[in-house]
Design an enzyme around this catalytic site. Sequence first.
Site, short mmCIF file in Angstrom:
data_model
loop_
_atom_site.label_atom_id
_atom_site.label_comp_id
_atom_site.label_asym_id
_atom_site.label_seq_id
_atom_site.Cartn_x
_atom_site.Cartn_y
_atom_site.Cartn_z
N HIS A 191 7.48 7.26 4.87
CA HIS A 191 6.80 6.65 3.73
C HIS A 191 5.96 7.70 3.02
O HIS A 191 5.68 8.77 3.56
CB HIS A 191 5.93 5.47 4.17
N THR A 214 -3.49 4.10 9.03
CA THR A 214 -3.80 2.73 8.61
C THR A 214 -4.02 1.91 9.87
O THR A 214 -3.63 2.33 10.97
CB THR A 214 -2.67 2.10 7.77
N HIS A 259 0.81 -1.21 0.00
CA HIS A 259 0.00 0.00 0.00
C HIS A 259 0.85 1.26 0.00
O HIS A 259 0.33 2.35 -0.22
CB HIS A 259 -0.96 0.01 1.20
#
Length: 269
Positions: free
Chosen positions: A125, A215, A99
């Site tokens: 990220h 997330t 992802h």
Amino acid sequence: MGSTRLVVLLAAALMLAAAAFPAARAQETDHEEEFSYIIGEENGPEHWGEIKPEWAHCGKGEMQSPIDLSHRRVTLVRDLGYLNHTYRAAEASIVNRGHDIMVRFDGNAGSVVINGTEYYLRQLHWHSPSEHTVDGRRYDMELHMVHESANKKAAVIGLLYEVGHSSDGFLRKMEPYLRMIADKKDREEKVGVIDPRGARGRASVYLRYMGSLTTPPCTEGVVWNIVKRVRTVSKHQLELLREAVHDVSLVIFFFPSTGPIRSVFPPFT
């Protein structure tokens, strides 16, 4: 000098002390097959809180991220000061998590001090498009620099990007490694010594609010710091990141947040 210093020190404050929230582990799930960003799917964002008991915050949390950084919710605070960081070059690995693409620091990459607490840089990220919006506007990319304190509390520095003629210097150095792990989910490669100062940049003005991981497990108590200055990324670099995770346009699910936003003046003009 007085007016210049004032502008630099106009930063975001917390209405509630971070200690009032449970410790947020700076750890997101790495198992992409367990959840999806696609609204309507069985494991899509609206169902994250039902997949596992430990992900309950994703459905019932009251301080969830990302949010829209609306100037109408911003309160000016003049006395917080800089995001004082002491980053350093450290051994790192690049990981295709399916992802997103993550750079994990295997060595000591330094830290940032927030409200007297030292948070150590663990990984960074990218998301495309941005998870946070500003007055309803979504940017082309967002970088998250994820930190963790000795007490396992999390703090994230977020940087927003828009496509332009110039490329991002930090991403330019990472391009060979992005190609190396492209289309290889769960692939991890050592990348040698990486200097996170190139990712952070020098911008000093930011917004702060209390939120969560974006997330699963959506843990709350995360200190979010979104840098005001929008940076530039090239179209080629953006495509490289998206292609590495088979992403044409990532669908982002927004959660409501009752948390306050404190920040600079004028906010994101």
